[in-house]
Motif scaffolding. Sequence first.
Motif: not given
Length: 233
Positions: A164-176
């Motif tokens: 899963s991956k989330l991209v915003t204007q301020d930060w990114n988050d990705s994990f299995s």
Amino acid sequence: MMLRTLQAIFFIVCLFLSVNIMAQGNDEPIKVVDERYLEDQFYIGVGYNVLFERPDELNQRNLSYNLQTGFIKDIPFNKKRNFGVGIGLGYAINAYYSNLVASEQDNMISYEIMGLDDFNRSKLATHSIELPFEVRWRTSTAEEYKFWRVYAGLKFSYVFSGRSKLVTQDWNDSFSNDHIDQWQYGLMLNFGYNTWNVHAYYGLNSLLTDDAQLNGNPIDLNVLRIGLIFYIL
């Protein structure tokens, strides 16, 4: 006497060469026909993923794509070799973009529906090994390379990587994401003529396991895939 003999030999040699050249000129290349030919053993495809059975608030966005490639062993059953089965091994990449946002904290994964203006991209991505099984019918012959085909069957997939991956204007988050079901299976249909063939797949089980819940309810996401598939050999 000697002169006449030489003239006769010269005449015979010239006649022989002329006949031989004419014979060679009339020869046509021998066409070898393989009566045990095989078809459509390598494939590559591209498609679009549509999510069904989703919650009412869940909307897709961006291009949820599919890329696939692999090898299928062609096994004809009849003498014409236009009916049989195919058993294959392939590799696929799938991406699903939506406003369903997954987050991980203390080894726990939670889900929420966010507004489309609150982030740039939210994606589920999978890499999988595929095992297609097809019943095959076509109009090919040993000498005809442009033909109609209809291949229908089942496809089993083992997801060896899901994130899963989330991209915003301020930060990114990705994990299995362990909530992505490792075993996927569904019905498929490939049909078309010559180069252009339509590929359709409908998943019979959910993309996510029952552990993936939204407001206390399992998130059922069945996949419909529509695209193009190209065969080689």
